[in-house]
Design a protein around this motif. Structure first.
Motif, PDB file in Angstrom:
ATOM      1  N   ASP A 233      -0.737  79.069  38.290  1.00 56.95           N
ATOM      2  CA  ASP A 233      -0.738  77.673  38.705  1.00 56.95           C
ATOM      3  C   ASP A 233       0.250  76.895  37.848  1.00 56.95           C
ATOM      4  O   ASP A 233       0.175  76.941  36.618  1.00 56.95           O
ATOM      5  N   VAL A 234       1.158  76.180  38.486  1.00 56.62           N
ATOM      6  CA  VAL A 234       2.042  75.274  37.755  1.00 56.62           C
ATOM      7  C   VAL A 234       1.220  74.015  37.487  1.00 56.62           C
ATOM      8  O   VAL A 234       0.746  73.370  38.419  1.00 56.62           O
ATOM      9  N   VAL A 235       1.030  73.688  36.213  1.00 54.33           N
ATOM     10  CA  VAL A 235       0.182  72.556  35.835  1.00 54.33           C
ATOM     11  C   VAL A 235       0.985  71.391  35.258  1.00 54.33           C
ATOM     12  O   VAL A 235       0.446  70.314  35.028  1.00 54.33           O
ATOM     13  N   GLY A 236       2.261  71.595  35.021  1.00 56.97           N
ATOM     14  CA  GLY A 236       3.122  70.540  34.511  1.00 56.97           C
ATOM     15  C   GLY A 236       4.572  70.904  34.750  1.00 56.97           C
ATOM     16  O   GLY A 236       4.925  72.071  34.828  1.00 56.97           O
ATOM     17  N   CYS A 237       5.416  69.881  34.855  1.00 58.03           N
ATOM     18  CA  CYS A 237       6.840  70.117  35.078  1.00 58.03           C
ATOM     19  C   CYS A 237       7.590  68.809  34.854  1.00 58.03           C
ATOM     20  O   CYS A 237       7.204  67.775  35.410  1.00 58.03           O
ATOM     21  N   GLN A 238       8.626  68.856  34.046  1.00 62.38           N
ATOM     22  CA  GLN A 238       9.415  67.655  33.791  1.00 62.38           C
ATOM     23  C   GLN A 238      10.159  67.181  35.041  1.00 62.38           C
ATOM     24  O   GLN A 238      10.507  66.006  35.154  1.00 62.38           O
ATOM     25  N   SER A 239      10.386  68.074  35.971  1.00 62.35           N
ATOM     26  CA  SER A 239      11.103  67.722  37.202  1.00 62.35           C
ATOM     27  C   SER A 239      10.185  67.263  38.326  1.00 62.35           C
ATOM     28  O   SER A 239      10.661  66.891  39.398  1.00 62.35           O
ATOM     29  N   PHE A 240       8.874  67.289  38.097  1.00 65.40           N
ATOM     30  CA  PHE A 240       7.928  66.939  39.165  1.00 65.40           C
ATOM     31  C   PHE A 240       8.238  65.547  39.716  1.00 65.40           C
ATOM     32  O   PHE A 240       8.379  64.574  38.990  1.00 65.40           O
TER      33      PHE A 240
END
Length: 80
Positions: A55-62
């Motif tokens: 699961d992706v739970v964080g991303c600076q590009s979100f």
């Protein structure tokens, strides 16, 4: 839950493409062209290591676009 289902870039993202591969799911695109900055992935290992859930739970590009995944696959169950 993976934040990608509500991300503007989900259908172009190389990280989400890798998550789809790990889950053995059909890809939204065969040629992702967006490289996100700083994705954070939780990997849950179950059944003595025989099952893994990514699961992706964080991303600076979100960049939020609510229900983007559901609009791309309108008749499929949203991944959880």
């Amino acid at each position: 839950m993976c934040i990608c289902i509500h991300c503007y870039y989900v259908d172009r993202c190389t990280t989400y493409h890798a998550v789809e591969a790990q889950h053995q799911q059909p890809h939204l695109t065969l040629t992702p062209d967006f490289e996100p900055r700083g994705p954070q992935i939780n990997v849950n290992i179950r059944n003595g290591g025989t099952e893994m859930e990514w699961d992706v739970v964080g991303c600076q590009s979100f960049r939020e676009e609510r229900n983007k995944w559901a609009r791309l696959r309108p008749y499929e169950a949203v991944p959880t």
